[in-house]
Design a protein around this motif. Structure first.
Motif, PDB file in Angstrom:
ATOM      1  N   ASP A 133       0.812  -1.217   0.000  1.00 59.33           N
ATOM      2  CA  ASP A 133       0.000   0.000   0.000  1.00 59.33           C
ATOM      3  C   ASP A 133       0.845   1.266   0.000  1.00 59.33           C
ATOM      4  OD1 ASP A 133       1.037  -0.214   2.546  1.00 59.33           O
ATOM      5  OD2 ASP A 133      -0.764   0.563   3.543  1.00 59.33           O
ATOM      6  N   ALA A 134       2.129   1.148  -0.294  1.00 57.60           N
ATOM      7  CA  ALA A 134       3.029   2.306  -0.246  1.00 57.60           C
ATOM      8  C   ALA A 134       2.627   3.428  -1.213  1.00 57.60           C
ATOM      9  CB  ALA A 134       4.465   1.862  -0.511  1.00 57.60           C
ATOM     10  N   PRO A 135       2.220   3.138  -2.459  1.00 58.00           N
ATOM     11  CA  PRO A 135       1.889   4.243  -3.373  1.00 58.00           C
ATOM     12  C   PRO A 135       0.831   5.193  -2.829  1.00 58.00           C
ATOM     13  CG  PRO A 135       2.108   2.216  -4.612  1.00 58.00           C
ATOM     14  CD  PRO A 135       2.174   1.837  -3.158  1.00 58.00           C
ATOM     15  N   ALA A 136      -0.193   4.665  -2.170  1.00 63.08           N
ATOM     16  CA  ALA A 136      -1.273   5.511  -1.665  1.00 63.08           C
ATOM     17  C   ALA A 136      -0.811   6.446  -0.557  1.00 63.08           C
ATOM     18  CB  ALA A 136      -2.430   4.642  -1.163  1.00 63.08           C
ATOM     19  N   HIS A 137       0.305   6.128   0.085  1.00 64.50           N
ATOM     20  CA  HIS A 137       0.798   6.933   1.209  1.00 64.50           C
ATOM     21  C   HIS A 137       2.098   7.669   0.881  1.00 64.50           C
ATOM     22  CE1 HIS A 137      -2.161   5.068   3.935  1.00 64.50           C
ATOM     23  NE2 HIS A 137      -1.919   3.961   3.261  1.00 64.50           N
ATOM     24  N   THR A 138       2.518   7.617  -0.368  1.00 67.26           N
ATOM     25  CA  THR A 138       3.805   8.220  -0.728  1.00 67.26           C
ATOM     26  C   THR A 138       3.779   9.734  -0.595  1.00 67.26           C
ATOM     27  OG1 THR A 138       4.394   6.400  -2.209  1.00 67.26           O
ATOM     28  CG2 THR A 138       5.457   8.516  -2.605  1.00 67.26           C
ATOM     29  N   ARG A 139       2.694  10.374  -1.014  1.00 67.06           N
ATOM     30  CA  ARG A 139       2.646  11.843  -0.939  1.00 67.06           C
ATOM     31  C   ARG A 139       2.783  12.313   0.508  1.00 67.06           C
ATOM     32  NH1 ARG A 139      -1.957  15.962  -3.436  1.00 67.06           N
ATOM     33  NH2 ARG A 139      -1.069  17.870  -2.564  1.00 67.06           N
ATOM     34  N   ALA A 140       2.056  11.661   1.432  1.00 71.45           N
ATOM     35  CA  ALA A 140       2.148  12.051   2.841  1.00 71.45           C
ATOM     36  C   ALA A 140       3.565  11.836   3.362  1.00 71.45           C
ATOM     37  CB  ALA A 140       1.142  11.263   3.671  1.00 71.45           C
ATOM     38  N   LEU A 141       4.196  10.758   2.916  1.00 77.20           N
ATOM     39  CA  LEU A 141       5.577  10.501   3.333  1.00 77.20           C
ATOM     40  C   LEU A 141       6.517  11.593   2.845  1.00 77.20           C
ATOM     41  CD1 LEU A 141       7.878   8.683   4.440  1.00 77.20           C
ATOM     42  CD2 LEU A 141       7.927   7.606   2.169  1.00 77.20           C
ATOM     43  N   ILE A 142       6.418  11.951   1.570  1.00 74.72           N
ATOM     44  CA  ILE A 142       7.302  12.979   1.005  1.00 74.72           C
ATOM     45  C   ILE A 142       7.066  14.318   1.700  1.00 74.72           C
ATOM     46  CG2 ILE A 142       7.934  14.219  -1.080  1.00 74.72           C
ATOM     47  CD1 ILE A 142       8.864  11.306  -0.997  1.00 74.72           C
ATOM     48  N   ASP A 143       5.810  14.643   1.965  1.00 75.10           N
ATOM     49  CA  ASP A 143       5.509  15.891   2.691  1.00 75.10           C
ATOM     50  C   ASP A 143       6.150  15.873   4.074  1.00 75.10           C
ATOM     51  OD1 ASP A 143       4.077  16.831   0.534  1.00 75.10           O
ATOM     52  OD2 ASP A 143       2.119  16.274   1.350  1.00 75.10           O
ATOM     53  N   LEU A 144       6.130  14.706   4.713  1.00 76.79           N
ATOM     54  CA  LEU A 144       6.773  14.571   6.026  1.00 76.79           C
ATOM     55  C   LEU A 144       8.274  14.776   5.912  1.00 76.79           C
ATOM     56  CD1 LEU A 144       6.958  13.636   9.009  1.00 76.79           C
ATOM     57  CD2 LEU A 144       7.031  11.288   8.138  1.00 76.79           C
ATOM     58  N   LEU A 145       8.911  14.130   4.961  1.00 78.22           N
ATOM     59  CA  LEU A 145      10.367  14.261   4.803  1.00 78.22           C
ATOM     60  C   LEU A 145      10.752  15.698   4.464  1.00 78.22           C
ATOM     61  CD1 LEU A 145      11.199  11.009   2.788  1.00 78.22           C
ATOM     62  CD2 LEU A 145      11.206  11.361   5.271  1.00 78.22           C
ATOM     63  N   ASP A 146       9.911  16.390   3.730  1.00 78.22           N
ATOM     64  CA  ASP A 146      10.218  17.768   3.323  1.00 78.22           C
ATOM     65  C   ASP A 146      10.282  18.727   4.499  1.00 78.22           C
ATOM     66  OD1 ASP A 146      10.461  17.114   0.682  1.00 78.22           O
ATOM     67  OD2 ASP A 146       8.460  17.758   0.095  1.00 78.22           O
ATOM     68  N   THR A 147       9.726  18.346   5.638  1.00 79.36           N
ATOM     69  CA  THR A 147       9.784  19.237   6.801  1.00 79.36           C
ATOM     70  C   THR A 147      11.204  19.353   7.361  1.00 79.36           C
ATOM     71  OG1 THR A 147       9.237  17.441   8.342  1.00 79.36           O
ATOM     72  CG2 THR A 147       7.396  18.700   7.401  1.00 79.36           C
ATOM     73  N   GLN A 148      12.073  18.422   6.967  1.00 80.22           N
ATOM     74  CA  GLN A 148      13.478  18.471   7.400  1.00 80.22           C
ATOM     75  C   GLN A 148      14.360  18.364   6.152  1.00 80.22           C
ATOM     76  OE1 GLN A 148      14.203  19.167  10.482  1.00 80.22           O
ATOM     77  NE2 GLN A 148      12.058  18.975  11.162  1.00 80.22           N
ATOM     78  N   PRO A 149      14.533  19.455   5.423  1.00 81.71           N
ATOM     79  CA  PRO A 149      15.268  19.401   4.148  1.00 81.71           C
ATOM     80  C   PRO A 149      16.681  18.842   4.280  1.00 81.71           C
ATOM     81  CG  PRO A 149      14.160  21.516   4.429  1.00 81.71           C
ATOM     82  CD  PRO A 149      14.052  20.809   5.735  1.00 81.71           C
ATOM     83  N   GLY A 150      17.323  19.078   5.422  1.00 81.97           N
ATOM     84  CA  GLY A 150      18.688  18.585   5.594  1.00 81.97           C
ATOM     85  C   GLY A 150      18.785  17.074   5.651  1.00 81.97           C
ATOM     86  N   LEU A 151      17.701  16.423   6.016  1.00 80.88           N
ATOM     87  CA  LEU A 151      17.685  14.967   6.109  1.00 80.88           C
ATOM     88  C   LEU A 151      16.985  14.308   4.933  1.00 80.88           C
ATOM     89  CD1 LEU A 151      16.815  14.526   9.891  1.00 80.88           C
ATOM     90  CD2 LEU A 151      19.035  14.159   8.803  1.00 80.88           C
TER      91      LEU A 151
END
Length: 286
Positions: free
Chosen positions: A184-202
């Motif tokens: 089910d990863a594709p359906a949750h990928t956008r939320a994951l990327i938005d989460l990762l974007d909160t810490q650009p250095g990581l």
């Protein structure tokens, strides 16, 4: 966006042929449209009479085709197709979806159905089709933007922001995208990327994300450190890891596991046999 011209008709006279007398573009277009409009109106009137008089459906269809043929003879036929926004969609697939042929009556193109066929192409997210009489079709497409590579049962595919899977044979150009794993990863990928974007250095150090039990993510950083995020409030846990990284340079140490699933403690495992440390929320080793 890129403008692609697909010329169907060669309008340059061949060597030895006389060049036609130059007529202003506006005058030429007006004359063509005027003649075509007059012809089409006459034939449409005939078609209306056939329908109102109860002429059989097949004969009415012949009348409609006659209108298209007459309009093409008057100059209303496909000469050029302009496509705006195409980068990944293969040209043959796009033309096949449009279902246009050089010289076909331009009025015979069903704009609505052509758009519907374009939307079935893997890369096309949005599309519009317009006629510019007498001889031009203009297509605007918006293509999908891949966010990640989805690994599923040993195969890879691209995933866009809507969770749509984009089949793609040549994935070499997309090797810098993070890999997501899980049914089910594709359906949750956008939320994951938005989460990762909160810490650009990581964000750019995340090489893979594994979906666990359809509930949460395990992240892989630099290909070696596993960061386990909780099901509830993963944003806070990701922020906590960013704070630990700034203060203790976790990624420069021999740490292989950083478990953030529990709100009151962090479990850290170093490389080696069972070298595990528990850290309370206040930051004291236990």
């Amino acid at each position: 966006m890129r403008l692609l011209t697909l010329p169907f008709l060669n309008r340059t006279p061949r060597r030895g042929q006389k060049r036609k007398r130059v007529v202003s573009a506006w005058r030429g277009r007006t004359l063509t449209l005027g003649v075509a409009a007059g012809t089409v109106l006459v034939l449409m009137a005939g078609g209306w009479w056939a329908w109102s008089a109860g002429v059989p459906h097949r004969l009415a269809g012949y009348a409609g085709q006659a209108v298209f043929n007459a309009s093409a003879a008057a100059g209303l036929k496909v000469g050029e197709v302009f496509v705006v926004g195409r980068r990944e969609t293969p040209r043959p697939e796009l033309l096949q979806a449009l279902d246009v042929r050089p010289g076909m009556p331009i009025l015979a193109l069903d704009i609505r159905k052509a758009r519907e066929r374009l939307l079935t192409l893997p890369w096309v997210h949005a599309a519009s089709v317009e006629r510019l009489l007498p001889d031009t079709i203009i297509v605007h497409i918006t293509e999908r933007q891949p966010l990640a590579l989805w690994q599923n049962r040993g195969a890879f595919a691209l995933v866009d922001r809507t969770g749509r899977v984009i089949p793609q044979r040549d994935l070499g150009r997309f090797r810098d995208l993070p890999v997501v794993v899980g049914e089910d990863a594709p359906a949750h990928t956008r939320a994951l990327i938005d989460l990762l974007d909160t810490q650009p250095g990581l964000r750019d150090r995340v090489t893979a994300a594994i979906r666990v039990g359809g509930r949460r993510w395990n992240l892989r950083l630099d290909g070696r450190l596993e960061v386990r995020l909780p099901e509830v409030d993963p944003e806070r846990a990701w922020l906590r890891f960013a704070e630990f990284e700034r203060e203790h340079r976790i990624l420069e140490r021999d740490v292989v596991l950083f478990d953030l699933r529990f709100p009151d403690q962090v479990i850290v495992r170093r490389a080696g046999p069972s070298e595990e440390t528990r850290i309370e929320a206040r930051g004291r080793d236990t």
